[in-house]
Write a protein that holds these residues in place. Sequence first.
Motif, mmCIF file in Angstrom:
data_model
loop_
_atom_site.group_PDB
_atom_site.id
_atom_site.type_symbol
_atom_site.label_atom_id
_atom_site.label_comp_id
_atom_site.label_asym_id
_atom_site.label_seq_id
_atom_site.Cartn_x
_atom_site.Cartn_y
_atom_site.Cartn_z
ATOM 1 N N ALA A 1 -74.348 -19.301 -42.744
ATOM 2 C CA ALA A 1 -74.099 -17.888 -43.047
ATOM 3 C C ALA A 1 -72.631 -17.552 -42.777
ATOM 4 C CB ALA A 1 -75.002 -17.012 -42.195
ATOM 5 N N GLY A 2 -72.043 -16.777 -43.639
ATOM 6 C CA GLY A 2 -70.667 -16.331 -43.468
ATOM 7 C C GLY A 2 -69.605 -17.295 -43.970
ATOM 8 N N GLU A 3 -69.981 -18.477 -44.403
ATOM 9 C CA GLU A 3 -69.015 -19.457 -44.916
ATOM 10 C C GLU A 3 -68.988 -19.412 -46.442
ATOM 11 O OE1 GLU A 3 -66.909 -20.956 -43.139
ATOM 12 O OE2 GLU A 3 -67.800 -20.690 -41.161
ATOM 13 N N THR A 4 -67.856 -19.846 -47.021
ATOM 14 C CA THR A 4 -67.705 -19.873 -48.479
ATOM 15 C C THR A 4 -67.250 -21.256 -48.930
ATOM 16 O OG1 THR A 4 -65.401 -19.188 -48.406
ATOM 17 C CG2 THR A 4 -67.054 -17.427 -48.543
ATOM 18 N N CYS A 5 -67.310 -21.485 -50.219
ATOM 19 C CA CYS A 5 -66.852 -22.758 -50.779
ATOM 20 C C CYS A 5 -65.361 -22.965 -50.536
ATOM 21 C CB CYS A 5 -67.135 -22.806 -52.275
ATOM 22 S SG CYS A 5 -68.871 -22.988 -52.693
ATOM 23 N N GLY A 6 -64.599 -21.888 -50.455
ATOM 24 C CA GLY A 6 -63.163 -21.992 -50.247
ATOM 25 C C GLY A 6 -62.785 -22.590 -48.903
ATOM 26 N N ALA A 7 -63.672 -22.527 -47.912
ATOM 27 C CA ALA A 7 -63.394 -23.065 -46.581
ATOM 28 C C ALA A 7 -63.982 -24.463 -46.393
ATOM 29 C CB ALA A 7 -63.962 -22.124 -45.526
ATOM 30 N N CYS A 8 -64.592 -25.026 -47.413
ATOM 31 C CA CYS A 8 -65.242 -26.329 -47.319
ATOM 32 C C CYS A 8 -64.230 -27.458 -47.508
ATOM 33 C CB CYS A 8 -66.337 -26.440 -48.382
ATOM 34 S SG CYS A 8 -67.246 -27.997 -48.345
ATOM 35 N N ARG A 9 -64.457 -28.573 -46.851
ATOM 36 C CA ARG A 9 -63.543 -29.712 -46.975
ATOM 37 C C ARG A 9 -63.682 -30.422 -48.320
ATOM 38 N NH1 ARG A 9 -65.416 -34.627 -43.238
ATOM 39 N NH2 ARG A 9 -63.611 -35.477 -44.266
ATOM 40 N N HIS A 10 -64.734 -30.158 -49.063
ATOM 41 C CA HIS A 10 -64.979 -30.850 -50.331
ATOM 42 C C HIS A 10 -64.385 -30.148 -51.544
ATOM 43 C CE1 HIS A 10 -67.603 -33.583 -48.232
ATOM 44 N NE2 HIS A 10 -68.307 -32.564 -47.764
ATOM 45 N N ILE A 11 -63.730 -29.020 -51.348
ATOM 46 C CA ILE A 11 -63.159 -28.295 -52.488
ATOM 47 C C ILE A 11 -61.883 -28.998 -52.963
ATOM 48 C CG2 ILE A 11 -61.795 -26.660 -51.135
ATOM 49 C CD1 ILE A 11 -62.563 -24.533 -53.258
ATOM 50 N N VAL A 12 -61.735 -29.098 -54.264
ATOM 51 C CA VAL A 12 -60.540 -29.669 -54.887
ATOM 52 C C VAL A 12 -59.916 -28.555 -55.707
ATOM 53 C CG1 VAL A 12 -59.669 -31.429 -56.461
ATOM 54 C CG2 VAL A 12 -61.629 -31.933 -55.004
ATOM 55 N N ARG A 13 -58.630 -28.313 -55.475
ATOM 56 C CA ARG A 13 -57.963 -27.193 -56.140
ATOM 57 C C ARG A 13 -56.916 -27.685 -57.128
ATOM 58 N NH1 ARG A 13 -58.278 -22.607 -51.867
ATOM 59 N NH2 ARG A 13 -59.832 -23.479 -50.619
ATOM 60 N N GLY A 14 -57.012 -27.165 -58.327
ATOM 61 C CA GLY A 14 -55.977 -27.387 -59.329
ATOM 62 C C GLY A 14 -55.187 -26.103 -59.465
ATOM 63 N N ARG A 15 -54.322 -26.031 -60.432
ATOM 64 C CA ARG A 15 -53.551 -24.804 -60.641
ATOM 65 C C ARG A 15 -54.442 -23.630 -61.031
ATOM 66 N NH1 ARG A 15 -48.313 -25.572 -64.213
ATOM 67 N NH2 ARG A 15 -47.159 -24.428 -62.659
ATOM 68 N N LEU B 1 -70.059 -35.424 -62.189
ATOM 69 C CA LEU B 1 -70.498 -34.485 -63.225
ATOM 70 C C LEU B 1 -69.343 -33.712 -63.854
ATOM 71 C CD1 LEU B 1 -73.534 -32.992 -61.293
ATOM 72 C CD2 LEU B 1 -73.545 -34.878 -62.923
ATOM 73 N N TRP B 2 -68.123 -33.885 -63.347
ATOM 74 C CA TRP B 2 -66.992 -33.108 -63.828
ATOM 75 C C TRP B 2 -66.745 -33.321 -65.316
ATOM 76 C CZ3 TRP B 2 -62.423 -33.771 -59.892
ATOM 77 C CH2 TRP B 2 -62.771 -33.179 -58.681
ATOM 78 N N THR B 3 -66.406 -32.235 -65.974
ATOM 79 C CA THR B 3 -65.920 -32.284 -67.357
ATOM 80 C C THR B 3 -64.506 -31.728 -67.333
ATOM 81 O OG1 THR B 3 -66.716 -30.057 -67.855
ATOM 82 C CG2 THR B 3 -68.248 -31.876 -68.253
ATOM 83 N N HIS B 4 -63.910 -31.597 -68.470
ATOM 84 C CA HIS B 4 -62.575 -31.007 -68.530
ATOM 85 C C HIS B 4 -62.663 -29.535 -68.906
ATOM 86 C CE1 HIS B 4 -60.414 -34.734 -67.950
ATOM 87 N NE2 HIS B 4 -61.317 -35.298 -68.731
ATOM 88 N N GLY B 5 -63.770 -28.910 -68.538
ATOM 89 C CA GLY B 5 -63.962 -27.519 -68.882
ATOM 90 C C GLY B 5 -64.421 -26.691 -67.702
ATOM 91 N N PRO B 6 -64.583 -25.392 -67.918
ATOM 92 C CA PRO B 6 -64.938 -24.476 -66.838
ATOM 93 C C PRO B 6 -66.391 -24.565 -66.390
ATOM 94 C CG PRO B 6 -64.809 -23.282 -68.896
ATOM 95 C CD PRO B 6 -64.351 -24.695 -69.173
ATOM 96 N N GLY B 7 -67.232 -25.280 -67.088
ATOM 97 C CA GLY B 7 -68.641 -25.374 -66.731
ATOM 98 C C GLY B 7 -68.888 -26.102 -65.422
ATOM 99 N N THR B 8 -67.966 -26.955 -64.993
ATOM 100 C CA THR B 8 -68.135 -27.683 -63.736
ATOM 101 C C THR B 8 -67.219 -27.151 -62.640
ATOM 102 O OG1 THR B 8 -66.620 -29.385 -64.544
ATOM 103 C CG2 THR B 8 -68.985 -29.804 -64.794
ATOM 104 N N ASP B 9 -66.653 -25.977 -62.853
ATOM 105 C CA ASP B 9 -65.852 -25.325 -61.827
ATOM 106 C C ASP B 9 -66.772 -24.706 -60.778
ATOM 107 O OD1 ASP B 9 -63.643 -25.963 -63.298
ATOM 108 O OD2 ASP B 9 -63.147 -23.903 -63.864
ATOM 109 N N ILE B 10 -66.175 -24.311 -59.657
ATOM 110 C CA ILE B 10 -66.886 -23.533 -58.646
ATOM 111 C C ILE B 10 -66.033 -22.322 -58.312
ATOM 112 C CG2 ILE B 10 -68.069 -25.534 -57.665
ATOM 113 C CD1 ILE B 10 -66.075 -25.415 -55.325
ATOM 114 N N ARG B 11 -66.623 -21.347 -57.677
ATOM 115 C CA ARG B 11 -65.880 -20.184 -57.221
ATOM 116 C C ARG B 11 -65.619 -20.348 -55.732
ATOM 117 N NH1 ARG B 11 -69.341 -16.348 -60.803
ATOM 118 N NH2 ARG B 11 -67.977 -16.231 -62.603
ATOM 119 N N ALA B 12 -64.358 -20.178 -55.321
ATOM 120 C CA ALA B 12 -64.004 -20.340 -53.909
ATOM 121 C C ALA B 12 -64.683 -19.287 -53.039
ATOM 122 C CB ALA B 12 -62.489 -20.269 -53.742
ATOM 123 N N GLY B 13 -64.995 -18.145 -53.593
ATOM 124 C CA GLY B 13 -65.637 -17.075 -52.841
ATOM 125 C C GLY B 13 -67.151 -17.144 -52.825
ATOM 126 N N ALA B 14 -67.718 -18.170 -53.443
ATOM 127 C CA ALA B 14 -69.180 -18.313 -53.481
ATOM 128 C C ALA B 14 -69.703 -18.667 -52.092
ATOM 129 C CB ALA B 14 -69.582 -19.399 -54.474
#
Length: 87
Positions: A41-55, A66-79
């Motif tokens: 509770a209270g944690e988000t994807c943005g604070a996880c060690r597994h997040i990979v950030r592009g521009r 499962l990654w593609t080169h499109g937005p369908g496999t993105d995540i929201r950092a605030g989720a």
Amino acid sequence: MMGWINNSPHSGRVGRVTGRRGERRPTEPRGYAALPGTGPAGETCGACRHIVRGRRWRKCELARALWTHGPGTDIRAGAPACRQWEA
């Protein structure tokens, strides 16, 4: 001679689910390793060690296969964090 004129009511028209021609619904990010909200509770994807950030995108390293080169496999950092969340 008339040729191959098609007088059916649907001749030449291509419809889309969204209605007007050229419109698309925005793609929802679905690249999470597990269901968002199942983690601490209270944690988000943005604070996880597994997040990979592009521009302009964020992805979960645990779902790399499962990654593609499109937005369908993105995540929201605030989720909300999933059960795979790690500090």
